[in-house]
Design a protein around this motif. Structure first.
Motif: not given
Ligand code: NAD
Length: 729
Positions: A368-372
């Motif tokens: 999710m951090d990567k997606a953000i």
């Protein structure tokens, strides 16, 4: 109820609304197109009508052409396709010219489109023919021309118009890669004209104020020059030469649509617009007549969708999963937890130690951090997703789970232990699934008190990226368990195939012989370069040697030992093991230790072949023909697929084809192993197998089913295309 309706407003603007009955998304049919045409005639003829806005009655504009219609068009042959496409060009060209005087370019009626949401394929080609495109500010909307993904290209003027609008270079990713954009990005790229809060109101307003000059497309105006330069302009020359090389490099020449698209663009750029449309129609016809596009549309669109919608789902009540328990928070468990939580399913993620369970949950945090950071997700979405996952060691937390997915070590004893532990707390009607990749489901089911509720759900790694899930029925697995697995796969938005329990199920059963055939050839002195390139030139994403480097040599050793133990004297792969065991002894385990058939630098980037191979297995002075190497590599996989079907492991060739493309990237241009055999013809396939058997051994023996199809002169799809099983036939 009709696909389009026409309403002339008091303001003089005719609104043509696209709203196909009984469908959530508009798709274009031939009847729909004819109706649209009649409404355009009506608007142009009606003196009270000042202009037109074409919009949609649904939340999206359109998903594209009904691909089933394209399949039908083909039945009429090349001339019928060409005539049909030219008719579409005529309608869209009528919209574009809108009744204006062809000499003075004056006197036309303004026609705009208002897109509430997604507009794909013909759903964008139609707007491109209008004078101005307005889209709602809807970040979820996707705008683009994805035709290339199913083996065709935009053939209703989209190719010619986009290239003339933005130039070949800028249009390339949209046409050649099927790149989709949200409305704001589509406007920035120049595909659409405006993003508006209320696109219908904005479009009407524009129509009422448009001047003659606003209706003239650049390519219809005097002195038009293609942005970026036409082919014989110095800049254009560079673009076209570069594009040709790039496309060939990426597609290895096996995708007819990419080649045809490029030809349509290049040849079209040299002639006036209306001739360019004819050229586009010719190339489009040639692509539709190519068996590759038929096979790709059939597998990657029609059958993929049919499987996702439950073509092979037993008729039992809805089994939507509410709470899933995942046992084992390692690489696979963590991935399964992520894809489940992402769609809102409550997840209990269990491991033997709290630290391991937490690490499994942290995998979701990382994704999710990567997606953000890529602006693909928000903080709130991340929090919501993580809130769905409980990481624990406590089996009591599994209370209320309606599905368990077990992903602990590949060890029957460990698996049996966690099965009993889970079944002690889960509801009596819960389904228990194992993610084993090599152990028989029926054997593992012995640890279960409810074997009819025990099933295999085999994910591929990495779980968040791989689109296929293989569902495996054990000897006692019941219908509810199958439906549960299928409903779960639908929830997490992946494509399922359902197979019966047999060694390596379906995907691994086919991919292992491919790798083995490559390794066998190394031992025979075939050049590794030839082996790898032969694979890529026939459309495999990775050569067999690169693939085994990726999956690791020690896994190969483990599988070989287990298979040998199970098969005893019948074990056929001694020649392969010699190479693989020797590689393992040399500590060349593949990419993971930066040493395999290939060399790797410190950062893990792949380099040349390791020179130790040439020293141990010198290249033979005489090398085989490219086609022979390709036949060996393809037949190794395809014959396993046919055997799996003959034996009833695979019950439906549609699953065999879709599963092969999505599961291990089997030459997508072919539509899958069974489609490839149909393209080749069973007679020719038998000839190739007979020849390979004579020279390389019984593993290439022609299956009886291929011989029978050859004798009767039909094909796999002619006989089994509706999902018929081989055994019943
Ligand atoms: P992994 O070693 O990464 O993870 C296994 C996890 O199970 C570990 O975290 C371990 O601590 C945990 N575990 C072991 N015993 C346990 C117990 N008694 N209770 C709770 N947790 C326990 O392995 P993986 O690669 O995630 O594979 C898991 C399963 O998935 C295996 O059956 C494997 O064959 C299968 N599989 C793997 C792949 C792949 O590509 N790795 C693909 C498909 C299927």
């Amino acid at each position: 109820m009709a696909d389009f309706t026409y309403a002339l407003g008091a303001d003089g603007v005719a609104v043509i609304t696209w709203d196909v009955p009984n469908k959530s998304m508009n798709v274009m049919s031939l009847e729909g197109f004819a109706l649209l045409d009649s409404f355009i005639d009506k608007a142009l003829a009606d003196e009270a009508c000042k202009g037109v806005v074409i919009t949609s009655g649904k939340k999206d504009f359109a998903g594209g052409m009904d691909l089933n219609v394209i399949a039908q068009m083909r039945a009429g042959g090349a001339q019928a396709i060409f005539d049909g496409v030219m008719q579409m060009h005529a309608v869209l060209r009528k919209i574009e010219r809108a009744g204006m005087d062809p000499k003075t370019l004056k006197g036309g009626k303004p026609i705009a489109t208002a897109l509430p949401g997604t507009a794909l394929g013909i759903g964008l080609e139609l707007p491109l023919s209008t004078h101005r495109i307005f889209a709602a500010d809807n970040p979820k909307a996707k705008i683009g021309l994805p035709e290339i993904m199913v083996g065709i290209f935009p053939g209703a003027g989209g190719t010619t118009r986009l290239v003339r609008k933005m130039g070949a270079m800028v249009a390339a990713p949209f046409l050649l890669e099927g790149k989709l954009s949200d409305p704001k990005k589509a406007r920035a790229a120049g595909i659409i004209d405006e993003v508006a809060e209320d696109p219908l109101a904005a479009a009407k307003e524009w129509v009422l104020n448009a001047k003659d000059a606003d209706l003239v497309k650049p390519w219809d105006a005097k002195g038009y020059k293609m942005p970026g330069g036409a082919p014989y302009h110095p800049a254009g020359f560079m673009t076209f030469v570069g594009a040709s090389a790039m496309v060939h490099g990426k597609t290895m020449g096996v995708y007819p649509a990419a080649k045809a698209l490029l030809s349509a663009v290049y040849e079209g750029a040299l002639v006036p617009f209306d001739q360019a449309l004819r050229i586009e129609a010719r190339w489009f016809t040639s692509v539709l007549m190519n068996p590759s596009s038929t096979a790709m549309i059939r597998s990657l669109f029609i059958n993929k969708e049919a499987l996702e919608k439950g073509a092979n789902r037993p008729k039992v009540a809805d089994q939507t999963v509410k709470k899933v328990g995942i046992l084992g928070a390692g690489m696979m468990g963590a991935g399964i937890a992520y894809v489940s939580a992402k769609v809102g399913i409550e997840v209990v993620l269990i491991d033997a130690a709290q630290e391991a369970a937490d690490r499994g949950k942290a995998y979701s945090t990382g994704l999710m951090d990567k997606a953000i950071s890529r602006k693909k997700a928000t903080e709130e979405q991340k929090e919501a997703l993580l809130a769905k996952i409980t990481a624990t060691t406590d089996y009591a937390a599994l209370t209320g789970c309606d599905l368990i997915v077990e992903a602990v070590f590949e060890d029957p004893t460990v698996k049996a232990g966690v099965t009993a532990q889970a079944e002690a707390v889960i509801p009596a009607d819960a389904v228990f699934a194992t993610n084993t990749s090599t152990l028989p489901i029926s054997m593992l089911a012995k640890a279960s008190a409810r074997p009819e509720q025990f099933i295999g759900i085999h994910f591929f790694s990495p779980v968040d990226k791989m689109l296929l899930v293989e569902i495996i029925k054990g000897a006692q697995t019941g219908d509810v368990a199958v439906a549960k697995a299928l409903d779960f796969v639908r929830q997490i938005k992946k494509t399922p195939i359902v197979v019966n329990d047999a060694r390596f199920f379906y995907a691994n059963r086919c991919i292992i012989p491919y790798i083995n055939e490559g390794i066998r050839m190394v031992a025979e002195g075939v050049s590794p370069t030839l082996i790898e390139n032969a694979a890529k030139l026939v459309g495999m994403p990775l050569g067999p040697l690169q693939l085994v480097d990726e999956t690791s040599i020690d896994l190969g050793v483990k599988i070989a030992k287990a298979t040998r133990a199970a098969m005893g004297d019948a074990y056929p792969d001694g020649a392969v093991d010699e190479v693989v065991f020797w590689m393992a002894e040399q500590n060349r385990l593949g990419r993971k230790n930066k040493a395999g058939f290939y060399t790797y630098d410190e950062a893990g980037k792949r380099g040349d072949f390791w020179e130790g191979i040439a020293a141990k297995y010198p290249e033979a002075a005489e090398q085989p023909e490219l086609a022979e190497v390709q036949h060996r590599l393809l037949m190794a996989q395809v014959l396993e697929a046919v055997r799996a079907f003959e034996q009833g492991v695979l019950e439906d060739i549609r699953e065999g084809d879709v599963g092969a493309i999505l599961g291990w990237g089997f030459a997508p241009w072919s539509g899958g192993p069974f489609s490839w055999l149909d393209i080749l013809g069973a007679g020719r396939a038998a000839e190739i197998c007979d020849d390979l058997t004579a020279r390389f051994g019984t593993r290439f023996e022609t299956p009886a089913l291929i011989r029978d199809i050859a004798a009767k002169g039909d094909g796999f799809y002619a006989r089994f295309g509706g999902g018929q099983a081989a055994k019943a036939a």
